[in-house]
Design an enzyme around this catalytic site. Structure first.
Site, PDB file in Angstrom:
ATOM      1  N   ASP A  13       0.397  -1.259   0.001  1.00 42.84           N
ATOM      2  CA  ASP A  13      -0.085   0.275  -0.156  1.00 42.84           C
ATOM      3  C   ASP A  13       1.191   1.046  -0.169  1.00 42.84           C
ATOM      4  O   ASP A  13       0.431   2.013   0.865  1.00 42.84           O
ATOM      5  CB  ASP A  13      -1.051  -0.218   1.103  1.00 42.84           C
ATOM      6  CG  ASP A  13      -1.968  -1.401   1.055  1.00 42.84           C
ATOM      7  OD1 ASP A  13      -2.440  -1.497   0.137  1.00 42.84           O
ATOM      8  OD2 ASP A  13      -2.290  -1.558   2.721  1.00 42.84           O
ATOM      9  N   LYS A  16       2.173   2.167  -5.079  1.00 41.99           N
ATOM     10  CA  LYS A  16       2.617   1.634  -6.197  1.00 41.99           C
ATOM     11  C   LYS A  16       1.439   1.927  -7.514  1.00 41.99           C
ATOM     12  O   LYS A  16       2.075   2.359  -8.422  1.00 41.99           O
ATOM     13  CB  LYS A  16       2.329   0.175  -5.916  1.00 41.99           C
ATOM     14  CG  LYS A  16       3.280  -0.089  -5.224  1.00 41.99           C
ATOM     15  CD  LYS A  16       3.842  -2.064  -5.008  1.00 41.99           C
ATOM     16  CE  LYS A  16       2.542  -2.348  -3.971  1.00 41.99           C
ATOM     17  NZ  LYS A  16       1.976  -2.159  -2.772  1.00 41.99           N
ATOM     18  N   GLY A  40      -4.697  -4.421  -3.723  1.00 44.80           N
ATOM     19  CA  GLY A  40      -5.409  -3.438  -3.857  1.00 44.80           C
ATOM     20  C   GLY A  40      -5.256  -2.000  -4.412  1.00 44.80           C
ATOM     21  O   GLY A  40      -4.309  -1.449  -3.967  1.00 44.80           O
ATOM     22  N   HIS A  41      -4.429  -2.016  -5.326  1.00 41.83           N
ATOM     23  CA  HIS A  41      -3.891  -0.807  -6.033  1.00 41.83           C
ATOM     24  C   HIS A  41      -4.815   0.191  -6.592  1.00 41.83           C
ATOM     25  O   HIS A  41      -5.643   0.203  -7.497  1.00 41.83           O
ATOM     26  CB  HIS A  41      -3.130  -1.278  -7.420  1.00 41.83           C
ATOM     27  CG  HIS A  41      -2.250  -2.182  -7.012  1.00 41.83           C
ATOM     28  ND1 HIS A  41      -1.398  -3.298  -8.131  1.00 41.83           N
ATOM     29  CD2 HIS A  41      -1.845  -2.967  -6.020  1.00 41.83           C
ATOM     30  CE1 HIS A  41      -0.154  -3.602  -6.770  1.00 41.83           C
ATOM     31  NE2 HIS A  41      -0.383  -3.340  -6.032  1.00 41.83           N
ATOM     32  N   GLN A 224       2.311  -5.947  -3.071  1.00 41.80           N
ATOM     33  CA  GLN A 224       2.516  -6.398  -1.568  1.00 41.80           C
ATOM     34  C   GLN A 224       3.900  -5.181  -1.331  1.00 41.80           C
ATOM     35  O   GLN A 224       4.168  -4.070  -1.800  1.00 41.80           O
ATOM     36  CB  GLN A 224       2.614  -7.618  -1.479  1.00 41.80           C
ATOM     37  CG  GLN A 224       1.536  -8.071  -0.851  1.00 41.80           C
ATOM     38  CD  GLN A 224       0.617  -9.036  -2.276  1.00 41.80           C
ATOM     39  OE1 GLN A 224       1.658  -9.450  -2.727  1.00 41.80           O
ATOM     40  NE2 GLN A 224      -0.565  -8.897  -2.688  1.00 41.80           N
TER      41      GLN A 224
HETATM   42  P1  GDP Z   1      -0.364  -0.370  -3.547  1.00 38.83           P
HETATM   43  O1  GDP Z   1      -1.219  -1.336  -3.154  1.00 38.83           O
HETATM   44  O2  GDP Z   1       0.730   0.284  -3.305  1.00 38.83           O
HETATM   45  O3  GDP Z   1      -1.011   0.089  -4.738  1.00 38.83           O
HETATM   46  O4  GDP Z   1      -1.255   1.033  -2.750  1.00 38.83           O
HETATM   47  P2  GDP Z   1      -2.684   1.547  -2.402  1.00 38.83           P
HETATM   48  O5  GDP Z   1      -3.713   1.865  -3.679  1.00 38.83           O
HETATM   49  O6  GDP Z   1      -3.523  -0.013  -2.079  1.00 38.83           O
HETATM   50  O7  GDP Z   1      -3.096   3.144  -1.709  1.00 38.83           O
HETATM   51  C1  GDP Z   1      -2.010   4.248  -1.412  1.00 38.83           C
HETATM   52  C2  GDP Z   1      -3.114   5.050  -1.369  1.00 38.83           C
HETATM   53  O8  GDP Z   1      -3.117   6.325  -1.580  1.00 38.83           O
HETATM   54  C3  GDP Z   1      -4.867   4.921  -2.602  1.00 38.83           C
HETATM   55  O9  GDP Z   1      -5.742   6.129  -2.234  1.00 38.83           O
HETATM   56  C4  GDP Z   1      -3.897   6.702  -3.486  1.00 38.83           C
HETATM   57  O10 GDP Z   1      -4.533   6.264  -4.023  1.00 38.83           O
HETATM   58  C5  GDP Z   1      -3.580   6.669  -2.342  1.00 38.83           C
HETATM   59  N1  GDP Z   1      -2.161   8.255  -3.079  1.00 38.83           N
HETATM   60  C6  GDP Z   1      -1.172   7.556  -3.631  1.00 38.83           C
HETATM   61  N2  GDP Z   1       0.220   8.166  -3.790  1.00 38.83           N
HETATM   62  C7  GDP Z   1      -0.815  10.062  -2.594  1.00 38.83           C
HETATM   63  C8  GDP Z   1      -0.207  10.499  -2.420  1.00 38.83           C
HETATM   64  O11 GDP Z   1       0.827  11.441  -2.304  1.00 38.83           O
HETATM   65  N3  GDP Z   1      -0.360  11.619  -1.317  1.00 38.83           N
HETATM   66  C9  GDP Z   1      -1.935  11.303  -0.976  1.00 38.83           C
HETATM   67  N4  GDP Z   1      -2.554  11.768   0.140  1.00 38.83           N
HETATM   68  N5  GDP Z   1      -2.635   9.579  -1.872  1.00 38.83           N
HETATM   69  C10 GDP Z   1      -1.955   9.308  -2.227  1.00 38.83           C
HETATM   70  P1  IMO Z   2      -0.791  -4.149  -2.087  1.00 39.75           P
HETATM   71  O1  IMO Z   2      -0.610  -4.337  -3.245  1.00 39.75           O
HETATM   72  C1  IMO Z   2      -1.006  -4.773   2.146  1.00 39.75           C
HETATM   73  C2  IMO Z   2      -1.168  -8.596   4.166  1.00 39.75           C
HETATM   74  C3  IMO Z   2      -2.490  -9.562   4.740  1.00 39.75           C
HETATM   75  C4  IMO Z   2      -1.824 -10.040   5.389  1.00 39.75           C
HETATM   76  C5  IMO Z   2      -0.613 -10.760   4.655  1.00 39.75           C
HETATM   77  C6  IMO Z   2      -1.203 -12.231   4.512  1.00 39.75           C
HETATM   78  O2  IMO Z   2      -1.861  -3.277  -1.915  1.00 39.75           O
HETATM   79  O3  IMO Z   2       0.208  -3.540  -1.299  1.00 39.75           O
HETATM   80  P2  IMO Z   2      -2.531 -13.120   1.810  1.00 39.75           P
HETATM   81  O4  IMO Z   2      -3.739 -12.367   1.554  1.00 39.75           O
HETATM   82  O5  IMO Z   2      -1.452 -12.192   1.029  1.00 39.75           O
HETATM   83  O6  IMO Z   2      -2.556 -14.275   2.313  1.00 39.75           O
HETATM   84  O7  IMO Z   2      -1.973 -11.863   3.764  1.00 39.75           O
HETATM   85  O8  IMO Z   2      -0.491 -10.204   3.706  1.00 39.75           O
HETATM   86  N1  IMO Z   2      -1.090  -8.822   2.652  1.00 39.75           N
HETATM   87  C7  IMO Z   2      -1.058  -6.477   2.503  1.00 39.75           C
HETATM   88  N2  IMO Z   2      -0.924  -5.669   2.732  1.00 39.75           N
HETATM   89  N3  IMO Z   2      -1.029  -4.444   0.877  1.00 39.75           N
HETATM   90  C8  IMO Z   2      -1.264  -5.864   0.166  1.00 39.75           C
HETATM   91  O9  IMO Z   2      -1.132  -5.724  -1.464  1.00 39.75           O
HETATM   92  C9  IMO Z   2      -1.616  -7.046   0.612  1.00 39.75           C
HETATM   93  N4  IMO Z   2      -1.882  -8.305   0.606  1.00 39.75           N
HETATM   94  C10 IMO Z   2      -1.779  -8.911   1.385  1.00 39.75           C
HETATM   95  O10 IMO Z   2      -3.038  -8.050   4.898  1.00 39.75           O
HETATM   96  O11 IMO Z   2      -0.729  -9.086   6.893  1.00 39.75           O
HETATM   97 MG    MG Z   3      -3.364  -1.281  -2.023  1.00 37.16          MG
END
Ligand code: GDP
Ligand code: IMO
Ligand code: MG
Length: 425
Positions: A13, A16, A40-41, A224
């Site tokens: 999270d 990415k 979840g991207h 991840q």
């Molecule tokens: P990922 O799994 O690495 O793709 O990250 P996620 O999408 O799960 O979580 C990142 C969250 O931060 C998302 O809701 C993005 O829209 C948000 N986000 C990404 N970059 C920024 C930033 O620079 N500032 C803010 N405020 N939100 C951001």
């Molecule tokens: P993105 O790509 C954050 C965490 C789960 C749990 C552990 C194992 O959005 O960054 P799993 O279901 O993979 O067997 O769970 O990994 N986890 C993540 N945490 N971002 C993710 O993906 C994750 N995918 C799995 O919360 O701790």
């Molecule tokens: Mg994510």
């Protein structure tokens, strides 16, 4: 650069999705190399939010081809839903999305086993996403997984599935006391899936190697993050694949000599979802405050993310195990209002100072972070597009991260929008 790996440098999270979307504008192909629908991207384009679980975040750029490599475990339901979701937003994936014929399938019993185990383990659970990831990789390593390619050979597919379901039903019923699954129903559902995905199936390794010969630019998208890596993460509180850059080559079928760069995506603070140690986690209401400021709720499960200060011990570890040559530093704007900001530079454990990331959970759980304190900038940054326009204290903070990790910050993200980005010269 012909091939760049984008890897999460913390516990996932990191943002990415946003960074991949941004970089994919200049890439011909984006390829996911591990994980599954546990990811979840999030990509935000003009107030429209897209959450992608399996399909690479490059799909929102209409000229980019997306591929899902052999290292990914594919849940047909999640994939079909995602394709439909994109279609509903007028994004057609046909001819732009390919799946490796070597990728393993997530079956309904993987999800049931994942959830049943978590429930049974209650106090010792991992806090998985419940998407069947662990059990699917277990079957892969145990040489009993079902691959996309098996869908092409119906008798083999059926016999493998019957054998697997018989075994899983015993486990589900005898160990977890839950109901078993109906083989016939699963066979018919998966054959229906086969018809839907047939046009997407490819030998991804051959495809990418030909693309490289043709001089195409490829981004390899990790899901991840480093600390969720099965080998380098906070085991057992990890996912069941290799999100680190080493997993990229084996996850798509290209050689390490093709890799030109590794970009680490790193948040300006730290979060984690699920259980496991987290040395810089806030123990007071700072956590709730940052969670609100950064909207830190899981993109896949909606769970509140645990929050803490930036940890340079982790960042250094990520640089090392991934070979990161530059960082994309995200969510800088989330720190805008803070009076002071801390960076952990070492851990103290049993009187000793530790600067390398320990493998022992016991140490991570009981160590005391050693912090350096930086003054906040206390002004908004979301509108800034040039490095020079950032407040002095923000530049100091970024520069401290660069110095502590000996790695340059090449991209700074100051908001979720595509345009809320600073490319550092
Ligand atoms: P990922 O799994 O690495 O793709 O990250 P996620 O999408 O799960 O979580 C990142 C969250 O931060 C998302 O809701 C993005 O829209 C948000 N986000 C990404 N970059 C920024 C930033 O620079 N500032 C803010 N405020 N939100 C951001
Ligand atoms: P993105 O790509 C954050 C965490 C789960 C749990 C552990 C194992 O959005 O960054 P799993 O279901 O993979 O067997 O769970 O990994 N986890 C993540 N945490 N971002 C993710 O993906 C994750 N995918 C799995 O919360 O701790
Ligand atoms: Mg994510």
């Amino acid at each position: 650069m012909a091939v760049e790996i984008v890897v999460g440098a913390q516990w996932g999270d990191e943002g990415k999705g946003k960074i991949i979307d941004l970089l994919s504008e200049k890439a011909d192909i984006v390829a996911r190399y591990q994980g599954g629908a546990n990811a979840g991207h999030t990509v935000v384009i003009e107030d429209q939010k897209y959450i992608l679980h399996l399909i690479p975040s490059g799909i929102l750029n209409e000229n980019t081809i997306c591929v899902i490599g052999n290292g990914v475990v594919i849940d047909p339901i999640a994939l079909t839903e995602e394709i439909e979701f994109l279609r509903s937003k007028d994004i057609d994936v046909e001819g732009r999305l390919f799946l490796s014929h070597r990728a393993h399938l997530i079956m309904p019993y993987h999800k049931l086993l994942d959830q049943a185990k978590e429930e049974k383990d209650a106090g010792d659970k991992i806090g998985t996403t419940g998407r069947g990831i662990g059990p699917a990789y277990v079957d892969k390593v145990n040489r009993m997984g079902i691959r996309i390619v098996d869908l092409h050979d119906r008798p083999t597919f059926e016999s493998k599935l019957r054998r697997n379901i018989a075994e899983k039903n015993e486990i589900l019923q005898k160990i977890y006391g839950t109901e078993g699954l109906d083989v016939e129903q699963i066979i018919s559902e998966y054959l229906e899936f086969d018809q839907k995905v047939d046009p997407y199936i490819k030998d991804v390794s051959v495809y990418l190697n030909e693309a490289l010969t043709a001089g195409k630019k490829i981004l390899l998208e990790g899901a991840q993050g480093t600390l969720l890596d099965i080998d380098f993460g906070t085991y057992p509180f990890v996912t069941s694949s290799n999100p680190t850059s080493g997993g990229a080559c084996s996850g798509v079928g290209i050689g390490p000599t093709c890799i030109d760069a590794v970009l680490g995506v790193i948040k300006a603070y730290t979060t984690r979802v699920g259980m496991g140690p987290f040395p810089t986690e806030f123990s007071d209401d700072k956590g709730a405050n940052l969670r609100e400021l950064g909207d830190e709720f899981g993109a896949t499960t909606g769970r509140p993310r645990r929050c803490g200060w930036f940890d340079a011990v982790i960042a250094n570890f990520a640089v090392q195990v991934n070979g990161i040559d530059s960082f994309a530093l995200t969510k800088l704007d989330v720190l805008d209002t803070l009076e002071e900001i801390l960076i952990c530079v070492a851990y103290k454990f049993e009187g000793k100072t530790i600067t390398t990331f320990p493998g022992e959970i016991r140490i991570l759980e009981n160590c005391e972070p050693v912090y350096e304190t930086f003054p906040g900038w206390q002004e908004p940054t979301s509108h800034i597009r040039n490095y020079d326009d950032l407040p002095g204290n923000a530049k100091e903070y970024i520069s401290a991260i660069e110095q502590l990790t000996d790695t340059r910050v090449a991209i700074i993200s100051v908001g979720s929008g595509r345009e809320q980005t600073i490319i550092v010269n």
